[in-house]
Design a protein around this motif. Sequence first.
Motif, PDB file in Angstrom:
ATOM      1  N   ASP A  17       0.799  -1.222   0.000  1.00  0.00           N
ATOM      2  CA  ASP A  17       0.000   0.000   0.000  1.00  0.00           C
ATOM      3  C   ASP A  17       0.834   1.276   0.000  1.00  0.00           C
ATOM      4  O   ASP A  17       0.468   2.262   0.628  1.00  0.00           O
ATOM      5  N   LYS A  18       1.941   1.237  -0.638  1.00  0.00           N
ATOM      6  CA  LYS A  18       2.778   2.438  -0.765  1.00  0.00           C
ATOM      7  C   LYS A  18       3.131   3.036   0.589  1.00  0.00           C
ATOM      8  O   LYS A  18       3.241   4.246   0.723  1.00  0.00           O
ATOM      9  N   SER A  19       3.213   2.186   1.616  1.00  0.00           N
ATOM     10  CA  SER A  19       3.582   2.718   2.919  1.00  0.00           C
ATOM     11  C   SER A  19       5.088   2.592   3.081  1.00  0.00           C
ATOM     12  O   SER A  19       5.689   1.582   2.690  1.00  0.00           O
ATOM     13  N   PHE A  20       5.662   3.634   3.667  1.00  0.00           N
ATOM     14  CA  PHE A  20       7.111   3.596   3.858  1.00  0.00           C
ATOM     15  C   PHE A  20       7.505   2.897   5.138  1.00  0.00           C
ATOM     16  O   PHE A  20       8.653   2.561   5.341  1.00  0.00           O
ATOM     17  N   PHE A  21       6.485   2.687   6.000  1.00  0.00           N
ATOM     18  CA  PHE A  21       6.798   2.189   7.341  1.00  0.00           C
ATOM     19  C   PHE A  21       7.665   0.919   7.350  1.00  0.00           C
ATOM     20  O   PHE A  21       8.690   0.881   8.017  1.00  0.00           O
ATOM     21  N   PRO A  22       7.266  -0.118   6.581  1.00  0.00           N
ATOM     22  CA  PRO A  22       8.092  -1.343   6.638  1.00  0.00           C
ATOM     23  C   PRO A  22       9.519  -1.124   6.182  1.00  0.00           C
ATOM     24  O   PRO A  22      10.439  -1.717   6.740  1.00  0.00           O
ATOM     25  N   TYR A  23       9.701  -0.249   5.191  1.00  0.00           N
ATOM     26  CA  TYR A  23      11.064  -0.016   4.702  1.00  0.00           C
ATOM     27  C   TYR A  23      11.887   0.703   5.739  1.00  0.00           C
ATOM     28  O   TYR A  23      13.035   0.365   5.993  1.00  0.00           O
ATOM     29  N   ILE A  24      11.256   1.721   6.331  1.00  0.00           N
ATOM     30  CA  ILE A  24      11.982   2.479   7.352  1.00  0.00           C
ATOM     31  C   ILE A  24      12.350   1.567   8.505  1.00  0.00           C
ATOM     32  O   ILE A  24      13.476   1.564   9.001  1.00  0.00           O
ATOM     33  N   PHE A  25      11.375   0.738   8.921  1.00  0.00           N
ATOM     34  CA  PHE A  25      11.604  -0.156  10.037  1.00  0.00           C
ATOM     35  C   PHE A  25      12.749  -1.133   9.730  1.00  0.00           C
ATOM     36  O   PHE A  25      13.662  -1.317  10.516  1.00  0.00           O
ATOM     37  N   THR A  26      12.701  -1.719   8.524  1.00  0.00           N
ATOM     38  CA  THR A  26      13.738  -2.668   8.139  1.00  0.00           C
ATOM     39  C   THR A  26      15.103  -1.986   8.109  1.00  0.00           C
ATOM     40  O   THR A  26      16.099  -2.518   8.605  1.00  0.00           O
ATOM     41  N   ALA A  27      15.110  -0.792   7.559  1.00  0.00           N
ATOM     42  CA  ALA A  27      16.382  -0.070   7.469  1.00  0.00           C
ATOM     43  C   ALA A  27      16.951   0.184   8.865  1.00  0.00           C
ATOM     44  O   ALA A  27      18.141  -0.040   9.120  1.00  0.00           O
ATOM     45  N   LEU A  28      16.089   0.641   9.771  1.00  0.00           N
ATOM     46  CA  LEU A  28      16.545   0.919  11.138  1.00  0.00           C
ATOM     47  C   LEU A  28      17.051  -0.353  11.820  1.00  0.00           C
ATOM     48  O   LEU A  28      18.067  -0.342  12.521  1.00  0.00           O
ATOM     49  N   PHE A  29      16.324  -1.438  11.594  1.00  0.00           N
ATOM     50  CA  PHE A  29      16.664  -2.719  12.182  1.00  0.00           C
ATOM     51  C   PHE A  29      18.072  -3.146  11.753  1.00  0.00           C
ATOM     52  O   PHE A  29      18.930  -3.474  12.570  1.00  0.00           O
ATOM     53  N   VAL A  30      18.307  -3.080  10.438  1.00  0.00           N
ATOM     54  CA  VAL A  30      19.614  -3.476   9.897  1.00  0.00           C
ATOM     55  C   VAL A  30      20.696  -2.530  10.405  1.00  0.00           C
ATOM     56  O   VAL A  30      21.759  -2.956  10.871  1.00  0.00           O
ATOM     57  N   LEU A  31      20.366  -1.247  10.376  1.00  0.00           N
ATOM     58  CA  LEU A  31      21.335  -0.242  10.812  1.00  0.00           C
ATOM     59  C   LEU A  31      21.762  -0.489  12.249  1.00  0.00           C
ATOM     60  O   LEU A  31      22.951  -0.391  12.595  1.00  0.00           O
ATOM     61  N   ALA A  32      20.774  -0.840  13.120  1.00  0.00           N
ATOM     62  CA  ALA A  32      21.077  -1.075  14.533  1.00  0.00           C
ATOM     63  C   ALA A  32      22.125  -2.171  14.670  1.00  0.00           C
ATOM     64  O   ALA A  32      23.069  -2.046  15.453  1.00  0.00           O
ATOM     65  N   PHE A  33      21.963  -3.236  13.902  1.00  0.00           N
ATOM     66  CA  PHE A  33      22.916  -4.344  14.023  1.00  0.00           C
ATOM     67  C   PHE A  33      24.280  -4.001  13.449  1.00  0.00           C
ATOM     68  O   PHE A  33      25.314  -4.320  14.026  1.00  0.00           O
ATOM     69  N   VAL A  34      24.264  -3.314  12.290  1.00  0.00           N
ATOM     70  CA  VAL A  34      25.538  -2.962  11.663  1.00  0.00           C
ATOM     71  C   VAL A  34      26.333  -2.039  12.570  1.00  0.00           C
ATOM     72  O   VAL A  34      27.516  -2.252  12.843  1.00  0.00           O
ATOM     73  N   ASP A  35      25.637  -1.025  13.089  1.00  0.00           N
ATOM     74  CA  ASP A  35      26.312  -0.046  13.925  1.00  0.00           C
ATOM     75  C   ASP A  35      26.829  -0.702  15.214  1.00  0.00           C
ATOM     76  O   ASP A  35      27.937  -0.417  15.675  1.00  0.00           O
ATOM     77  N   SER A  36      26.011  -1.628  15.762  1.00  0.00           N
ATOM     78  CA  SER A  36      26.412  -2.271  17.018  1.00  0.00           C
ATOM     79  C   SER A  36      27.618  -3.172  16.785  1.00  0.00           C
ATOM     80  O   SER A  36      28.479  -3.309  17.650  1.00  0.00           O
ATOM     81  N   TRP A  37      27.669  -3.801  15.664  1.00  0.00           N
ATOM     82  CA  TRP A  37      28.820  -4.643  15.311  1.00  0.00           C
ATOM     83  C   TRP A  37      30.097  -3.827  15.426  1.00  0.00           C
ATOM     84  O   TRP A  37      31.067  -4.236  16.040  1.00  0.00           O
ATOM     85  N   ARG A  38      30.051  -2.644  14.844  1.00  0.00           N
ATOM     86  CA  ARG A  38      31.241  -1.789  14.808  1.00  0.00           C
ATOM     87  C   ARG A  38      31.591  -1.320  16.226  1.00  0.00           C
ATOM     88  O   ARG A  38      32.728  -1.452  16.679  1.00  0.00           O
ATOM     89  N   ARG A  39      30.582  -0.811  16.911  1.00  0.00           N
ATOM     90  CA  ARG A  39      30.864  -0.196  18.214  1.00  0.00           C
ATOM     91  C   ARG A  39      31.173  -1.211  19.300  1.00  0.00           C
ATOM     92  O   ARG A  39      31.813  -0.898  20.305  1.00  0.00           O
ATOM     93  N   ALA A  40      30.659  -2.444  19.144  1.00  0.00           N
ATOM     94  CA  ALA A  40      30.948  -3.451  20.152  1.00  0.00           C
ATOM     95  C   ALA A  40      32.251  -4.173  19.850  1.00  0.00           C
ATOM     96  O   ALA A  40      32.582  -5.168  20.494  1.00  0.00           O
ATOM     97  N   ASP A  41      32.988  -3.673  18.873  1.00  0.00           N
ATOM     98  CA  ASP A  41      34.297  -4.255  18.535  1.00  0.00           C
ATOM     99  C   ASP A  41      34.220  -5.741  18.247  1.00  0.00           C
ATOM    100  O   ASP A  41      35.101  -6.505  18.677  1.00  0.00           O
ATOM    101  N   ILE A  42      33.187  -6.163  17.581  1.00  0.00           N
ATOM    102  CA  ILE A  42      33.086  -7.592  17.280  1.00  0.00           C
ATOM    103  C   ILE A  42      34.093  -7.912  16.176  1.00  0.00           C
ATOM    104  O   ILE A  42      34.097  -7.272  15.120  1.00  0.00           O
ATOM    105  N   ASP A  43      34.949  -8.868  16.448  1.00  0.00           N
ATOM    106  CA  ASP A  43      36.083  -9.100  15.564  1.00  0.00           C
ATOM    107  C   ASP A  43      36.396 -10.586  15.468  1.00  0.00           C
ATOM    108  O   ASP A  43      37.324 -11.084  16.100  1.00  0.00           O
TER     109      ASP A  43
END
Lengths: 276, 284
Positions: free
Chosen positions: B13-39
């Motif tokens: 239905d042309k809603s942006f909500f799922p895309y925004i949510f998915t983007a935020l979800f992925v971003l949270a994990f990517v950013d946490s990977w970096r900041r938590a020094d996962i290596d």
Amino acid sequence: MRTVNSTQQYRLAEIRKVFARDQVALDRIVLTVCRGERVALIGPSGAGKTTLFRLLNCTLRPTSGKLWIDDEDVESLNGKDLRRTRSRIGSVYQQHNLVPRLRVIHNVLAGQLGRWATLQSLLSLFKPADVEIARQALQQVGMPEKLLERTDELSGGQQQRVAIARVLVQNPDVILADEPVSSVDPSLASTIVRLLIEISQNRHKTLIVSLHSVDLALAYFPRVIGIKEGRVSFDLETSKITEGMLEDLYSGNFRDHSMTEAISERVQSVAYPSVG
Amino acid sequence: MKESNPSLIRPSDKSFFPYIFTALFVLAFVDSWRRADIDPVVFFEKKGQEALWKFLTGMFPPDVSWNFISLMLRPALETIQISLWGTLIAVAIGFPLGLLGTHTLAVRGILNDAELQGAPVRRGMRYGLYFLARGLLSLFRSIPEFVWAFMFVRAVGLGPFPGVLAIGVAYGGMLGKVYSEIFEAVNYRPLEALQSVGANKLQIFFYGWFPQALPNFVSYTLYRWECAVRASAILGLVGAGGLGQQIEISMRMFNFNEVLTILIILFMMVAAVDYISAKTRAML
């Protein structure tokens, strides 16, 4: 056999009880019950019998109107005075309301709590005080051998007798019973009603019993009060009650029955969220 | 779940909500990977592998010399003792506060209706006490026992005592909360009957409330004791006595074989405590 006594046990003037969300449970109840009288309350479920019962044993207070017990205005009672008044009123409940994990003796001796000091009642849980009193009370309800059993191991009818034994130990001026036989099987029902009547006669106690069964009410009580939709529908000597009155009392309930029940259950759950 | 307009959650239905949510979800994990020094590369690099290997081989064989084990007996006993006294203090804190924080005992329901109707001052005081108890309990349990121990070490010095206090306070908060929930879940009908006999609140508590709550009460308290044994081992790391302190010392000296021995002792202790509390619960 009615004891003639002019003193009033209960006087209710324009009693109203309104629960949360403006649910009117009782509406302008006017009623007098004399000492030593035996009265049955009948009426459809959801009519307000249980609420009235809870007002009469001081569990609830009326929203408006006046309630006198023994010529004492209940509104002014608090703390110790309130507990003393409660201790003069014995209650028997539909679901006997015993503590399942306690031994029978402690449930019976709980009738003494209004007289015992807190420490004494605590100690009695370890070494029962007044064993003899408990034994006698159980003897009177016909099961002296159950004294030391755990209460939840007894049958429903036996538990109701334990509840009556508790009232015997309490030795109050008034005995109130709210549907005391609707959770025991029919053959036991009249036995238990007769037991209550016998006790009230022998010990000159006022007895007020609400009953599901019109037959039991008419058979055993000289005075019957019909309650419908929170009001007194009739209040008469048993001989003056007609078929028509009874029909009126329960009329409209085939359709409305489930609704009034639903409302009363909601009232209960709003006022006292079931914690179980 | 809150009800929402279905069109909002249907991607077609042309809603942006799922895309925004998915983007935020992925971003949270990517950013946490970096900041938590996962290596994970550490596991494959030569240096990392060497360190890991040194640690693992260093643990074997565990040091089972009587010399060392006899040295550990006292700290092991101390761990149990810390947990026992910690739990006792926790009960002493949690029980009264839990009672005051029990809704149906303190402020509402059929046991309070007659007393509080038309008595605003009394009602206010009851609510005040109720919220005070609730507040204290949540303060106690929102700070982890580890942090409590850290503070108590500063306050009363090194040794087992700060460990006892830390467990007492933090677990007191948890016990009190759960006690009040147990007390609230009790069938109120027998309590109503006791009240109608003329019993006061304490009598109602002893005759109706506590007997009904007893099994849950005991089993939850025992469960907390098990947790306390584990916790008191960890608390030693900040200097609050017990086995934890020994782990810390052995670690610092690179005696990994001693560490393994201590872990085995700890494992056996926790298993024994598990066993004892399971037996006790079965008796109820």
